[in-house]
Design an enzyme around this catalytic site. Structure first.
Site, mmCIF file in Angstrom:
data_model
loop_
_atom_site.group_PDB
_atom_site.id
_atom_site.type_symbol
_atom_site.label_atom_id
_atom_site.label_comp_id
_atom_site.label_asym_id
_atom_site.label_seq_id
_atom_site.Cartn_x
_atom_site.Cartn_y
_atom_site.Cartn_z
ATOM 1 N N GLN A 9 85.545 37.404 38.932
ATOM 2 C CA GLN A 9 86.054 36.186 39.539
ATOM 3 C C GLN A 9 86.424 35.160 38.478
ATOM 4 O OE1 GLN A 9 82.309 36.219 42.101
ATOM 5 N NE2 GLN A 9 83.720 35.172 43.468
ATOM 6 N N HIS A 26 90.990 36.507 40.378
ATOM 7 C CA HIS A 26 91.353 35.097 40.525
ATOM 8 C C HIS A 26 92.330 34.632 39.445
ATOM 9 C CE1 HIS A 26 87.480 34.231 43.035
ATOM 10 N NE2 HIS A 26 88.439 34.802 43.736
ATOM 11 N N GLU A 29 69.533 32.882 39.701
ATOM 12 C CA GLU A 29 68.703 32.605 40.871
ATOM 13 C C GLU A 29 69.316 33.356 42.051
ATOM 14 O OE1 GLU A 29 70.876 28.429 42.211
ATOM 15 O OE2 GLU A 29 68.930 28.357 41.180
ATOM 16 N N GLY A 42 75.877 37.240 38.055
ATOM 17 C CA GLY A 42 76.259 35.845 37.862
ATOM 18 C C GLY A 42 77.158 35.294 38.931
ATOM 19 N N CYS A 48 109.781 28.755 32.375
ATOM 20 C CA CYS A 48 109.890 30.155 32.017
ATOM 21 C C CYS A 48 111.296 30.414 31.488
ATOM 22 C CB CYS A 48 109.561 31.056 33.212
ATOM 23 S SG CYS A 48 110.946 31.395 34.323
ATOM 24 N N ASN A 52 71.169 37.809 38.449
ATOM 25 C CA ASN A 52 71.605 36.430 38.617
ATOM 26 C C ASN A 52 70.565 35.479 38.057
ATOM 27 O OD1 ASN A 52 73.572 34.634 39.442
ATOM 28 N ND2 ASN A 52 73.428 35.147 41.616
#
Length: 231
Positions: free
Chosen positions: A91, A109, A201, A173, A136, A199
């Site tokens: 992500q 993402h 938490e 995470g 561009c 993780n």
């Protein structure tokens, strides 16, 4: 063994990159995402949006991968030597996984070090600041190549194909709050996969996991990866 690993901001936090949710100075506690991370915000005030992402880009260029990134790169290499594979779906919009040596990375993402033409959709590498004058090759205005609120994540077909082929699902995470990524664990369970959470938490969907380990990503990821390679 084929592993499907989902990573979130907790993996890069120890490299000095800000997290959007969770404890501490999460970015969305300090900034309004509706003013900075939507197509409407960009249309309304592109200079403000560019300034926010330019600061994040400079922060990323000054950062380095940490032990969690390095452990996942070693795990990918080790599994490949045995005929297995690791698909790393992140992500995160940073490139720290790649800098650590991971090669099978899917950025659902988007990527901060790339820009996308708002007119033709062409994506190009971009390490310098963007501005309202950035164009561009075809003359269209450039925007950060990131998925904003209200936009569809990238590479979803490839992600679900990798999940279908996996033997183990691991989330590292992640907050468990952002969909569709937060729903991957349920998809994995429906396919009969064992699911593991690493993780700082418990995430919002921690109860969905069979195994849970908590602590700093740079500490628990290397030890877990070593256990996988020792099997």
């Amino acid at each position: 063994m084929n592993l499907f690993i989902l990573t979130g901001a907790g993996v890069s936090a120890e490299s000095g990159l800000g997290v959007f949710r969770g404890p501490g100075a999460a970015l969305w506690k300090r900034y309004d995402p509706m003013q900075l991370a939507t197509p409407e915000a960009f249309a309304r005030d592109p200079a403000l949006v560019h300034a926010f992402y330019n600061a994040r880009r400079r922060n990323l260029l000054a950062a380095s991968p940490n032990a969690a990134h390095a452990a996942l790169a070693r795990l990918e290499a080790g599994l490949a030597q045995r005929g297995g594979a690791l698909t790393l779906v992140t992500q995160n919009i940073d490139d720290l996984h790649e800098r650590a040596g991971s090669t099978r990375v899917i950025h659902m993402h988007g990527e901060l070090l790339k820009a996308r033409c708002a007119a033709c959709g062409a994506v190009s590498d971009r390490r310098e600041d963007l501005s309202t004058d950035s164009r561009c090759d075809r003359g269209g205005a450039l925007r950060p190549h990131v998925v904003w609120f209200g936009e569809t994540p990238l590479y979803m077909e490839e992600i679900y194909a990798a999940l279908e082929a996996a033997d183990l699902f691991v989330a590292i995470g992640t907050s468990g709050a952002v969909y569709p990524a937060a729903g991957f664990v349920r998809e994995a369970r429906a396919r009969g996969l064992r699911c593991c959470e690493l993780n700082l938490e418990p995430s919002e969907n921690a109860a969905e996991f069979d195994e849970r380990r908590y602590g700093r990503a740079s500490e628990i990821t290397p030890s877990w990866a070593q256990e996988i390679l020792a099997r």
